[in-house]
Scaffold this active site. Structure first.
Site, PDB file in Angstrom:
ATOM      1  N   ILE A 215      -3.996   2.400   0.384  1.00 33.11           N
ATOM      2  CA  ILE A 215      -4.550   1.670  -0.760  1.00 33.11           C
ATOM      3  C   ILE A 215      -3.405   1.053  -1.559  1.00 33.11           C
ATOM      4  O   ILE A 215      -2.252   1.498  -1.481  1.00 33.11           O
ATOM      5  CB  ILE A 215      -5.441   2.570  -1.652  1.00 33.11           C
ATOM      6  CG1 ILE A 215      -4.657   3.724  -2.242  1.00 33.11           C
ATOM      7  CG2 ILE A 215      -6.629   3.082  -0.863  1.00 33.11           C
ATOM      8  CD1 ILE A 215      -5.433   4.551  -3.248  1.00 33.11           C
TER       9      ILE A 215
ATOM     10  N   THR B  28       0.811  -1.216   0.000  1.00 30.67           N
ATOM     11  CA  THR B  28       0.000   0.000   0.000  1.00 30.67           C
ATOM     12  C   THR B  28       0.844   1.266   0.000  1.00 30.67           C
ATOM     13  O   THR B  28       2.045   1.242   0.289  1.00 30.67           O
ATOM     14  CB  THR B  28      -0.945   0.025   1.219  1.00 30.67           C
ATOM     15  OG1 THR B  28      -0.173   0.080   2.411  1.00 30.67           O
ATOM     16  CG2 THR B  28      -1.847  -1.193   1.248  1.00 30.67           C
ATOM     17  N   ASP B  29       0.182   2.368  -0.317  1.00 31.57           N
ATOM     18  CA  ASP B  29       0.832   3.681  -0.268  1.00 31.57           C
ATOM     19  C   ASP B  29       0.448   4.366   1.047  1.00 31.57           C
ATOM     20  O   ASP B  29      -0.157   3.753   1.931  1.00 31.57           O
ATOM     21  CB  ASP B  29       0.458   4.515  -1.492  1.00 31.57           C
ATOM     22  CG  ASP B  29      -1.040   4.781  -1.602  1.00 31.57           C
ATOM     23  OD1 ASP B  29      -1.779   4.596  -0.600  1.00 31.57           O
ATOM     24  OD2 ASP B  29      -1.478   5.186  -2.692  1.00 31.57           O
ATOM     25  N   LEU B  30       0.768   5.633   1.164  1.00 25.22           N
ATOM     26  CA  LEU B  30       0.485   6.357   2.415  1.00 25.22           C
ATOM     27  C   LEU B  30      -1.005   6.463   2.722  1.00 25.22           C
ATOM     28  O   LEU B  30      -1.387   6.631   3.875  1.00 25.22           O
ATOM     29  CB  LEU B  30       1.093   7.761   2.359  1.00 25.22           C
ATOM     30  CG  LEU B  30       2.627   7.816   2.430  1.00 25.22           C
ATOM     31  CD1 LEU B  30       3.115   9.234   2.207  1.00 25.22           C
ATOM     32  CD2 LEU B  30       3.115   7.278   3.757  1.00 25.22           C
ATOM     33  N   ALA B  31      -1.834   6.328   1.689  1.00 16.53           N
ATOM     34  CA  ALA B  31      -3.278   6.405   1.906  1.00 16.53           C
ATOM     35  C   ALA B  31      -3.866   5.058   2.310  1.00 16.53           C
ATOM     36  O   ALA B  31      -5.063   4.953   2.562  1.00 16.53           O
ATOM     37  CB  ALA B  31      -3.968   6.916   0.643  1.00 16.53           C
TER      38      ALA B  31
END
Length: 137
Positions: free
Chosen positions: A19, A14-17
């Protein structure tokens, strides 16, 4: 006839969000293709050692439809759409339950040791036919 492979979304995907990072869908469908080939009874290491043939992605057309998130359980499906002398076309999808998150049309080519296209090995073509008979494609 469709092959299905389940995988979990890990934090590293995932990324920082929170997702799934877009490029990781390509990793998911690659893993599913490897499991599909293994399920057909094809040993890719042996294929390379004995026949000098490897598979490579030539083209991917991808649609990102909805985001997967950390800890989701995903199902990646793989279905053969066409078989040509030196290439194979596949439809792959990433699902969360019944929700379609990602779809790709993938063209795989057989390559000789020289890096040039070569015919799909006869054993692989037979495995494709046998897989269809077993309900695995």
């Amino acid at each position: 006839m469709t092959h299905s492979c389940q995988m979990r979304v890990y934090y590293e995907d995932t990324d920082l969000a929170g997702i799934v990072y877009y490029a990781n869908y390509l990793k998911f469908i690659e893993r599913a293709r490897s499991e599909w080939v293994r399920g057909l009874g094809v040993d890719q290491n042996r294929l390379k050692a004995e026949e000098g043939v490897v598979f490579a992605v030539r083209r991917v057309e991808a649609d990102y439809l909805s985001p997967a998130k950390f800890d989701d359980l995903l199902t990646v499906t793989t279905r053969v759409t066409a078989v040509k002398p030196a290439r194979l076309m596949l439809a792959q999808e990433v699902l969360r339950g019944q929700d379609r998150l990602f779809a790709a049309q993938v063209t795989i080519v057989a390559l000789a040791e020289s890096g040039r296209p070569t015919r799909l090995p006869a054993g692989f073509r037979r495995a494709l036919g046998a897989g269809a008979d077993r309900g695995v494609s």
